[in-house]
Design an enzyme around this catalytic site. Structure first.
Site, PDB file in Angstrom:
ATOM      1  CD  GLU A 173      39.704  50.052  36.318  1.00 47.09           C
ATOM      2  OE1 GLU A 173      39.630  48.829  36.521  1.00 47.09           O
ATOM      3  OE2 GLU A 173      38.698  50.778  36.190  1.00 47.09           O
ATOM      4  CD  GLU A 373      37.840  52.646  32.090  1.00 42.21           C
ATOM      5  OE1 GLU A 373      37.054  51.834  32.630  1.00 42.21           O
ATOM      6  OE2 GLU A 373      38.956  52.325  31.659  1.00 42.21           O
TER       7      GLU A 373
END
Ligand code: PNW
Length: 467
Positions: A173, A373
């Site tokens: 991320e 995720e």
């Protein structure tokens, strides 16, 4: 048996991986053991007023000492892959220089235990716990020196673990850690001023922020090269990004096209430059004098060829519709009654799990995609009978995996799914209050209890299908 409830009707492709995910700072604890150096998250969480309830990752889930139990639990809930992250300051306490063998030993033990349990290790090299030393020397990712140090560390780890770890994610991320860590904001909560953001807690200008983004994607590209140079043939590498996906509100071809345009532009500083090797015209035009400084050679490095792309998918980034005006789409407002999950940011729309991998294929031609995720926080409690009835998480998973199966059934090349998270853990500035696990953790006793959702997961993984 055939019919609408036959699970074979909604199977995932053969070889599809059913994994769970975690990250080092969020579960390991042992923050100053065996020669580990401090990370920026140690520093940040130790600063007053940063984390809900004053929680820290000092002990967290004590996974550093309980990894064997945790691997056994993963096995018992049917996971065949595990995405974990390596704490850079365990390996290089000073960020660069001499490696710390005791820190590396922990990951040797973990990887051995996983392989023994037939769980494939997928290692993330950076899940935000930067060595504090690099923050002190270079102001972290503000400097290209940090990108170079990251590549050295990544190459070293791949050289040490490469005989057993065949899949690496460089950075987790980009968007989240850059935008929150380097541009924290103050908000008023109940008459008190609270910092919203994350480590290292800087407050940069727009142009400075664009340079940090550039160094992060440069670090990724340099790390890809270093991993390839130091690991055996067949080792696979990619990124894990929280791509900001635009979702069409109306199922018409021009809406779908508008959404693709919006996803490409909305990720210009991260995914788009990594997959296209260029900043979009609109990104540079909008930035004007605030544009990042870069060379053509750097762009080539940033777009190093990848074996797969990892996407963290939680929610739609925005909804769009087509527009006659440039850029060809318009963001539409979200209704006040739109449902959300427990995290303040968690807008609920399972169909993002269909559009996300589909757009990775349609915009960038991705040929191997992992959902790195997906999951949700819920207000879980242990019931009187000792069980945890997280019916909302079961709903969330069933709906999202149903949409993912819709994508794979159309030929979208998704090779696996990692549920966030294997167990409840330290949820950054929300502390231990927001539980994302399939396994409940009592943070007083550190006792672990699989939730109802873990039963759901084991069943789906075992069938390789959703019903
Ligand atoms: C991710 N959003 O963060 C991180 O990779 C994990 O470390 C974290 O625990 C998990 O998701 C749950 O939050 C996100 O605003 C942060 O959409 C924000 C968003 C999504 C993911």
């Amino acid at each position: 048996m055939t019919g609408p409830l036959d699970p074979s009707d909604r199977r995932f492709p053969d070889g599809f991986r059913w994994g769970v995910a975690t990250s080092s700072y969020q579960i390991e604890g042992a923050w100053n053991e065996d020669g580990k150096g401090p990370s920026i998250w140690d520093t940040y969480a130790h600063s007053p007023g940063t984390i809900a309830n004053g929680d820290t990752g000092d002990v967290a889930n004590d996974h550093y000492h309980r990894y064997e139990e945790d691997v056994a639990l993963m096995k018992s809930i049917g996971a065949d892959a595990y995405r974990f992250s390596i704490a850079w300051p365990r390996i290089f306490p000073e960020g660069t220089g001499a490696p710390n063998p005791k820190g590396l030993d922990f990951y040797h033990r973990l990887v051995d235990a996983l392989l023994e349990a037939d769980i494939e290790p997928f290692a993330t090299l950076y899940h935000w716990d930067l060595p504090q030393a690099l923050q002190d020397r270079h102001e972290g990712w503000r400097s290209a020196e940090t990108a170079k140090a990251f590549a050295d560390y990544a190459g070293y780890v791949a050289g040490q673990l490469g005989d057993r770890v065949k899949h690496y994610f460089t950075i987790n991320e980009f968007r989240s850690f850059v935008e929150t860590g380097y541009q924290v904001v103050d908000v008023e909560v109940g008459g008190k001023t609270v910092q919203l953001g994350g480590a290292p807690g800087m407050r940069l200008s727009g142009s400075e922020l664009k340079q940090v983004r550039h160094h992060a994607v440069l670090g990724h590209g340099l790390a890809v090269e270093a991993i390839r140079a130091n690991s055996p043939a067949g080792t696979k590498v990619g990124f894990a990004e929280n791509v900001h996906f635009a979702v069409p509100a109306v199922d018409a071809p021009d809406h779908v096209e508008a959404a693709e345009k919006a996803t490409r532009e909305g990720n210009a500083g991260f995914t788009t430059v990594m997959l296209e090797g260029t900043y979009t015209e609109a990104y540079l035009a909008e930035a004007g004098g605030d544009s990042p400084r870069f060379t053509d050679e750097e762009l080539e490095t940033i777009a190093a060829p990848l074996d797969f792309v990892g996407i963290n998918v939680y929610r739609p980034g925005l909804y769009v519709e087509p527009s006659e005006e440039p850029p060809g789409y318009r963001e539409i407002p979200i209704n006040a009654s739109h449902p959300t999950m427990q995290s303040s940011w968690h807008l609920l729309d399972p169909e993002v799990m269909y559009w996300a991998p589909k757009q990775m294929q349609s915009i960038w031609g991705a040929t191997s995609i992992f959902i790195t995720e997906n999951g949700c926080a819920a207000a879980d409690v242990v019931a009187g009978d000792g069980r945890v009835y997280d019916t909302d998480r079961v709903m969330f998973l069933r709906a999202h995996l149903g949409q993912l199966q819709r994508a794979t059934s159309e030929g979208v090349p998704v090779d696996g799914y990692f549920l966030w998270s294997a167990q409840d853990n330290f949820e950054w500035i929300d502390g231990f209050g927001n539980r994302f696990g399939l396994i409940y953790v009592d943070f007083e006793t550190l006792e672990r209890t699989p939730k109802l959702s873990a039963e759901w997961f084991r069943e789906a993984a075992g069938r390789n299908a959703v019903v």
